[in-house]
Design a protein around this motif. Sequence first.
Motif, PDB file in Angstrom:
ATOM      1  N   GLU A 188       9.373  19.108  -5.737  1.00  8.75           N
ATOM      2  CA  GLU A 188       9.648  19.608  -4.395  1.00  8.75           C
ATOM      3  C   GLU A 188      10.787  20.613  -4.454  1.00  8.75           C
ATOM      4  O   GLU A 188      11.554  20.652  -5.418  1.00  8.75           O
ATOM      5  CB  GLU A 188      10.021  18.465  -3.445  1.00  8.75           C
ATOM      6  CG  GLU A 188       8.904  17.457  -3.226  1.00  8.75           C
ATOM      7  CD  GLU A 188       9.289  16.390  -2.219  1.00  8.75           C
ATOM      8  OE1 GLU A 188      10.272  16.602  -1.465  1.00  8.75           O
ATOM      9  OE2 GLU A 188       8.614  15.344  -2.163  1.00  8.75           O
ATOM     10  N   ASP A 195       9.978  12.836   5.342  1.00  3.47           N
ATOM     11  CA  ASP A 195      10.972  13.686   4.698  1.00  3.47           C
ATOM     12  C   ASP A 195      12.201  13.853   5.587  1.00  3.47           C
ATOM     13  O   ASP A 195      12.187  14.611   6.565  1.00  3.47           O
ATOM     14  CB  ASP A 195      10.345  15.042   4.392  1.00  3.47           C
ATOM     15  CG  ASP A 195      11.221  15.897   3.502  1.00  3.47           C
ATOM     16  OD1 ASP A 195      12.426  15.588   3.373  1.00  3.47           O
ATOM     17  OD2 ASP A 195      10.707  16.875   2.932  1.00  3.47           O
ATOM     18  N   SER A 199      11.100  11.969   9.704  1.00  4.93           N
ATOM     19  CA  SER A 199      11.378  10.767   8.908  1.00  4.93           C
ATOM     20  C   SER A 199      11.102   9.471   9.648  1.00  4.93           C
ATOM     21  O   SER A 199      11.384   8.388   9.120  1.00  4.93           O
ATOM     22  CB  SER A 199      12.852  10.782   8.457  1.00  4.93           C
ATOM     23  OG  SER A 199      13.717  10.679   9.584  1.00  4.93           O
ATOM     24  N   ALA A 235       5.184  16.684   5.751  1.00  2.43           N
ATOM     25  CA  ALA A 235       6.544  16.157   5.854  1.00  2.43           C
ATOM     26  C   ALA A 235       6.558  14.808   6.557  1.00  2.43           C
ATOM     27  O   ALA A 235       7.302  13.900   6.181  1.00  2.43           O
ATOM     28  CB  ALA A 235       7.436  17.151   6.596  1.00  2.43           C
TER      29      ALA A 235
END
Length: 354
Positions: free
Chosen positions: A289, A28, A49, A23
């Motif tokens: 995903e 993400d 992120s 991630a």
Amino acid sequence: MNSMTSPLLPVETMPPPDDCWAAFLRRDRAMDGRFVGAVTSTGIYCRPSCAARHPKRKNMRFYPDPAAAQAAGFRACLRCRPDEVARDVRAVSEALTLIEAADAPLSLEQVAAHAGYAPHHFHRLFKRATGMTPAAYARSLRAGRLAAALEGDESVTDAIYAAGYNAPSRAYADAATHMGMTPSAWKDGGRGVTIRHAVMPTALGPMLVAATDRGLVRISFDEDEGELRRRFPHADIVAGDDDFLALARRVAALTDDPVGGDAALPMDVAGTAFQQAVWAALRAIPAGETRTYKQVAAAIGRPEAVRATGTACGDNNLAVLIPCHRVLRSDGGLGGYAYGLNRKKALLEREMDR
């Protein structure tokens, strides 16, 4: 697409370390708030992120929340400000509640002040979370109320004012965007609206494709013209011409190449503001995903609305194009799908194999 509601879901735990690392590598945003990553070489922790340069994998530690990272001796990143994730989610949720309760349209400045942010910053924050601006959300919300009012015994004029409009002109403008037809046509079962359709062969079975002049209104499996006539009993429902068949082929191709997608396909879907926000979040999930219902709810600023998110997924009228098949239960189970779990599984497998 159906009246499915998501089942009660177990509380989500932090993903396994390798999933957390993945991630971070893809930055993400949907994983923000589920865990934080701490860097042993710098002593800081970040949200997934974070735009900062990635450290070496051996220097990463993962914790379920900022408090756990702080207890381990790490401090918050000044770039991504991971401690503000919860604040951002609360602010968007409070703004949604404010907009929904308002009797009259609110200005951006009013909504942002209520949330405690500068207007320009909150505008970006709200759109990132919901896929809409605050003004667009308010318009969609009123259009949803109008659609519900039109299903009752009130006249069109009474329904317009009951939905919160100050003038019919604004209602007709919103209806064109969010309902695909005028309020009077909506109340009268689509009277005066032409809907073209075709049933296309696909590897997953026959697919119904239907559209008004504005865009696609129905993509489904195992349905035919009869379903359209049930939904729009007074519409002019006709077989698609050559131009429409070219559009239908593009839609059907999504089952064979779901990764390619086609963002340019025109859509004409009606929905409440909440549904529109969920559908925008679904379209933001990359092919290959998946997300859980809880993650989608959090992405639109409504972390408590997990079951409502499942219902909005089920109410999706554009199968595959709005990819509700990419949403799973928190325990990894497939959940529900209007056209059968075998189709849902097949769609996911095709995406993940490409």
